[in-house]
Design a protein around this motif. Structure first.
Motif, PDB file in Angstrom:
ATOM      1  N   LEU A  22      51.624 -14.259   7.659  1.00  0.00           N
ATOM      2  CA  LEU A  22      53.412 -14.809   6.955  1.00  0.00           C
ATOM      3  C   LEU A  22      53.394 -14.298   5.894  1.00  0.00           C
ATOM      4  CD1 LEU A  22      51.292 -18.208   5.876  1.00  0.00           C
ATOM      5  CD2 LEU A  22      53.179 -17.684   7.485  1.00  0.00           C
ATOM      6  N   GLN A  27      49.663 -24.023   2.992  1.00  0.00           N
ATOM      7  CA  GLN A  27      48.745 -24.441   4.130  1.00  0.00           C
ATOM      8  C   GLN A  27      47.663 -23.669   4.241  1.00  0.00           C
ATOM      9  OE1 GLN A  27      47.928 -27.799   5.070  1.00  0.00           O
ATOM     10  NE2 GLN A  27      45.819 -27.453   6.228  1.00  0.00           N
ATOM     11  N   THR A  28      47.504 -22.713   4.716  1.00  0.00           N
ATOM     12  CA  THR A  28      46.710 -21.724   4.319  1.00  0.00           C
ATOM     13  C   THR A  28      46.098 -20.815   3.085  1.00  0.00           C
ATOM     14  OG1 THR A  28      48.231 -20.214   6.545  1.00  0.00           O
ATOM     15  CG2 THR A  28      46.801 -18.971   5.162  1.00  0.00           C
ATOM     16  N   LYS A  81      55.654 -24.366   3.848  1.00  0.00           N
ATOM     17  CA  LYS A  81      55.029 -25.644   4.444  1.00  0.00           C
ATOM     18  C   LYS A  81      53.108 -24.800   4.544  1.00  0.00           C
ATOM     19  CE  LYS A  81      54.292 -28.800   7.008  1.00  0.00           C
ATOM     20  NZ  LYS A  81      55.099 -30.399   8.322  1.00  0.00           N
ATOM     21  N   ALA A  82      53.201 -23.408   5.524  1.00  0.00           N
ATOM     22  CA  ALA A  82      52.786 -23.336   6.263  1.00  0.00           C
ATOM     23  C   ALA A  82      52.107 -22.479   5.412  1.00  0.00           C
ATOM     24  CB  ALA A  82      52.860 -21.805   7.132  1.00  0.00           C
ATOM     25  N   GLY A 136      59.781 -23.136   7.839  1.00  0.00           N
ATOM     26  CA  GLY A 136      58.934 -23.345   8.139  1.00  0.00           C
ATOM     27  C   GLY A 136      57.502 -22.883   6.972  1.00  0.00           C
ATOM     28  N   HIS A 137      58.190 -21.575   6.618  1.00  0.00           N
ATOM     29  CA  HIS A 137      57.012 -20.914   6.163  1.00  0.00           C
ATOM     30  C   HIS A 137      56.503 -21.199   4.715  1.00  0.00           C
ATOM     31  CE1 HIS A 137      59.563 -17.564   8.950  1.00  0.00           C
ATOM     32  NE2 HIS A 137      58.811 -17.860   9.069  1.00  0.00           N
ATOM     33  N   GLU A 174      56.183 -12.335   7.378  1.00  0.00           N
ATOM     34  CA  GLU A 174      57.314 -12.919   8.265  1.00  0.00           C
ATOM     35  C   GLU A 174      58.318 -12.396   6.945  1.00  0.00           C
ATOM     36  OE1 GLU A 174      57.659 -14.746  10.149  1.00  0.00           O
ATOM     37  OE2 GLU A 174      56.685 -15.139  11.503  1.00  0.00           O
ATOM     38  N   ASP A 184      64.228 -24.368   3.438  1.00  0.00           N
ATOM     39  CA  ASP A 184      62.392 -23.899   3.930  1.00  0.00           C
ATOM     40  C   ASP A 184      62.707 -23.905   5.994  1.00  0.00           C
ATOM     41  OD1 ASP A 184      59.659 -22.960   4.425  1.00  0.00           O
ATOM     42  OD2 ASP A 184      59.181 -24.962   4.699  1.00  0.00           O
ATOM     43  N   ARG A 208      46.143 -15.406   9.514  1.00  0.00           N
ATOM     44  CA  ARG A 208      47.509 -16.108   9.074  1.00  0.00           C
ATOM     45  C   ARG A 208      48.249 -15.889   7.656  1.00  0.00           C
ATOM     46  NH1 ARG A 208      44.139 -20.979  10.374  1.00  0.00           N
ATOM     47  NH2 ARG A 208      44.560 -21.535   8.449  1.00  0.00           N
TER      48      ARG A 208
END
Length: 460
Positions: free
Chosen positions: A165, A192-193, A188-189, A185-186, A168, A182, A161
């Protein structure tokens, strides 16, 4: 674009990134020698900030005192020749464990395999096989043996991940005033990662400290050594503004990401190329028969004699470099490249895929010909000294784990081909579609037939 515009051209990415693309070894040499220090920093991005642990992950850290200090520690304490040699038993034991498990799988299924078209071979998904082996081994080297079985799958998923990312195209990097939306949603991801990977690394730190306090344990893994440097009597100092725990976690994750991901990608492509060229496989096994024989297992001390296998890995890195575009560099001040004035802040992309297939350097550049590294290109290595082949970069930002990675990949392939006769499932060539991203992992599964070729007692 390189075919159309030539070996050096400039593009603009959004409103913030003036980008220079370098697609020839001669210009790359100028960048990594004459302009090495000027181009030694990294452009900032949302991914570098969030999943780069606020720019402390080595691959994305800006050039300066912090980077120099951590790289010095890596080369002196963690990735020195003596340390790599000390960890040889760990590498050998993990490879042999994977071979043993695969042989047990064959024993369990050999009757069905004998009746199948494969003629006694069991089908193994080799991307997963390489992934489990390399991830287990790398986690063990960095975080300690006790973490491996429980964490391997989740950590591997987290690394994948992170790599996705990093690759991206985040709108906020090109149009910063849109960050609050955002889009996609990058962000946010990424958060989280980053939180998941930080949680894993923090648990490892706490476990190491608990063991040191309770048992006065000897530090052998990378995290333990770093804790000894920063928590111990030597009390290694960091530049102002850097938290010790963050630096230890990010450095260990840097090695994990760099070592594991690039090794898995390279091993996968190497096997694809070998299975599509059985004459190469036969020559590898002939070399193994000559220098190792069939009465014992492969050891790391054998690797220096496996010259053809080394050539196979070089040719794989040429055709399928783990990062077709190196991590971007950035000019810290105005400079001149190939006679062109390059402004401070310009991002530099090295088009490795093009450099490694330059017909002016490589005869039949799109063909898999390991023999070229035994004849016309026998003096070329992959350690940043020959700019025709720089899969691990060069200069101040060269990957610090090159030697460890090469040792691991050579041992893995040598052990696999020594222990098993490896074949395609059918007469059709292996499908070679690449995925997009920072690394070019094979987009589809890689299934192979494995048939034991040694006496059963050697798989124990």
């Amino acid at each position: 674009m390189a075919d159309k515009f030539g070996p050096i051209f400039r593009i603009r990415l959004g409103t913030t990134h003036q980008t220079l693309v370098v697609s020839s070894s001669e210009i790359a040499k100028e960048c990594f020698t004459t302009n090495d220090k000027v181009l030694a920093t990294r452009p900032k991005s949302l991914a570098s900030q969030i999943i780069g642990f606020n720019y402390t992950i080595l691959a994305v850290a800006p050039y300066g005192p912090y980077l120099r200090e951590i790289r010095k520690i890596l080369f002196q304490e963690l990735l020195s020749s003596s340390r790599i040699e000390l960890l040889r038993p760990t590498r050998e034991s993990h490879v042999r464990k994977s071979i043993k498990q695969t042989f047990a799988h064959w024993l369990k299924n050999k009757d069905a395999a004998a009746a199948a078209v494969g003629g006694g071979g069991v089908t193994v998904e080799m991307k997963q096989w390489f992934g489990r082996l390399i991830m287990n081994l790398t986690i063990s080297l960095i975080f300690g043996e006790q973490e491996v079985e429980e964490e391997e799958s989740k950590v591997h998923e987290g690394i994948r991940r992170m790599m996705e990312l990093f690759a991206e195209p985040v709108v906020a990097d090109f149009f910063p005033w849109l960050r609050w939306l955002d889009i996609g949603g990058h962000e946010k991801a990424m958060k989280q990662t980053a939180m998941e990977m930080d949680s894993f690394a923090q648990r490892c730190i706490e476990e190491h400290r608990r063991k040191r306090n309770s048992f006065n344990a000897k530090e052998e893994d990378f995290m333990g050594i770093m804790l000894s440097l920063f928590d111990g009597a030597s009390n290694q100092s960091l530049p102002n503004g850097y938290d010790t725990d963050v630096v230890i976690k990010s450095t260990c994750l840097s090695i994990l990401i760099g070592a594991a991901e690039t090794s898995i990608v390279t091993l996968t492509w190497a096997l694809c190329l070998i299975l599509n060229n059985y004459n190469v496989l036969e020559r590898i096994q002939d070399e193994l028969n000559t220098h190792v024989g069939k009465q014992r297992c492969v050891e790391e001390s054998d690797l220096s004699q496996l010259i053809y296998l080394q050539a196979v890995i070089k040719e794989t890195l040429r055709l399928y470099s783990p990062a077709p575009l190196l991590v971007p560099h950035e000019a810290m001040e105005d400079c001149t490249i190939e006679g062109y004035h390059i402004q401070k802040g310009t991002q530099i992309l090295f088009n490795i895929a093009k450099i490694h297939r330059d017909p002016k350097v490589w005869v039949e550049p799109d063909k898999f010909k390991p023999e070229r590294f035994l004849t016309s290109h026998k003096d070329i290595d992959v350690k940043g000294n020959n700019f025709e082949l720089i899969p691990f970069s060069s200069g101040r930002r060269i990957c610090p784990g090159v030697s460890l990675g090469l040792q691991t990949m050579q041992l893995t392939l040598a052990s696999l081909f020594h222990s098993f006769d490896t074949r395609r499932l059918s007469n059709e060539p292996i499908e070679m579609t690449e995925s997009s991203g920072v690394t070019n992992i094979k987009a589809t599964p890689l299934q192979a037939l494995l048939i034991p070729r040694l006496a059963s007692n050697l798989y124990g």
